[in-house]
Design an enzyme around this catalytic site. Sequence first.
Site, PDB file in Angstrom:
ATOM      1  N   SER A  62      46.755  58.458  52.129  1.00  0.00           N
ATOM      2  CA  SER A  62      45.915  57.332  52.189  1.00  0.00           C
ATOM      3  C   SER A  62      44.344  57.722  52.763  1.00  0.00           C
ATOM      4  CB  SER A  62      46.347  56.442  53.693  1.00  0.00           C
ATOM      5  OG  SER A  62      47.317  55.629  52.988  1.00  0.00           O
ATOM      6  N   LYS A  65      41.684  56.509  50.334  1.00  0.00           N
ATOM      7  CA  LYS A  65      40.818  55.392  50.676  1.00  0.00           C
ATOM      8  C   LYS A  65      39.562  55.384  51.047  1.00  0.00           C
ATOM      9  CE  LYS A  65      45.315  52.811  51.443  1.00  0.00           C
ATOM     10  NZ  LYS A  65      46.325  52.758  52.418  1.00  0.00           N
ATOM     11  N   SER A 119      44.636  50.210  56.408  1.00  0.00           N
ATOM     12  CA  SER A 119      45.155  51.031  55.364  1.00  0.00           C
ATOM     13  C   SER A 119      45.857  50.114  54.248  1.00  0.00           C
ATOM     14  CB  SER A 119      46.011  52.097  56.074  1.00  0.00           C
ATOM     15  OG  SER A 119      46.163  53.033  55.112  1.00  0.00           O
ATOM     16  N   LYS A 228      40.228  58.362  59.107  1.00  0.00           N
ATOM     17  CA  LYS A 228      41.409  57.782  58.462  1.00  0.00           C
ATOM     18  C   LYS A 228      42.669  58.702  58.404  1.00  0.00           C
ATOM     19  CE  LYS A 228      43.245  54.684  55.815  1.00  0.00           C
ATOM     20  NZ  LYS A 228      44.587  55.087  56.579  1.00  0.00           N
TER      21      LYS A 228
END
Length: 392
Positions: A62, A65, A119, A228
Amino acid sequence: MRKIFLFITTFVAINSLFVSKAFGDPNPSPPTVASEAAIVLEANSGQVLYDKNANSQMYPASVTKIATAIYAIETGNLNDVVTIGSNASARHVEGTTVFLEKGEKVPLKKLVQGLLINSGNDAGVAIAEHLSGSEKQFSKDINTYLKNVIGVQNTNFENPHGLFDSDHRTTAEDLAKITRYAMKNPTFRKIFGTKELEWDGQTWDTTILTHHKLVKEEIPYEGVTGGKNGFVIQSGYTLATTAERDGLSLIVITLKGSMKNDSYDDTIKLLDYGFKNYRTSIIPKGTKFMVGDQEYIASEKIAYTYPKNEQLSKETKEDGTLKITTQEGIEIASYQLNEVVNETNNVKTELKRKPTNEVSFESIFGHLNTYLAYFSIAFLLSIIGLFYRQKI
């Protein structure tokens, strides 16, 4: 005589203690990290302070992103209202979602917030379809953007969210570059550092929370500005973190941690390493330099990072090259200044950095060290003179 000898020995020992405290090892030893790949990048200067397998291609999960978010912010209109298609509904997307429903209308900015903060993989699909028509076309568009706009070389993204695809790969270095670029955007920066946000969806009303433990202060750490996290089985645990202290702006990327705590433990070690051992100095835009009768100027802010205990020198060459070197003459950075061609400060060239790590503050201590040495010698000679006069 013995008393004077003891006094002199004590004085020298104290003096040596002072000097060693001011000037330690100019090449600090980095920590050992468990993640398979990692990097510490100073955002102002762009200099790498630590790397481990930073150019090895890996699965980012992720952390992908970050790229999707800055691409959407820069190429889309955040005020657009996106109609959620069936592919982007939470029922058709694996993993974490913000529970989007087919036909739901959501502003693009809100989708970016759901993507980064919670997320949401469904938010990623909705963004991709809105910007490019399909995930397949989106992957082509974002790869072109990452290469041509940000300048990464070893990244290929097959989707907007980071769910596993064997061809969906990047490197710690590329992710650090993408994060550095994205953090220059105020909108991205604000969302990236958001701890929680009220979410009023068609079927889901809640407060979404960042999953990054340092950002939400589940693990307290001074100076964290954003982050993140990511995980899929094939990628292991991945983490991107930004933090600032005393003018030093660090980006830490860790990839393929075998356990969740590995990513956070490694990140804290690397942040500690950076903040403890390095500083960044700034030469403001518009600073002028003279070489003989020729004047040069910095057309942009110049930032350079170096070990706290290293003393540096700056020298401008006849061709307008500003060189920053250690006291041993080792060049750590080089910049091409602009040549001033008339009184209105018209210039002939652009500022270009020749990457390679200043010490304005340490230079002061260097001079103090020299003056202290002279004072010590003079003081000792005075004591010895007094002793011999007493003997006479």
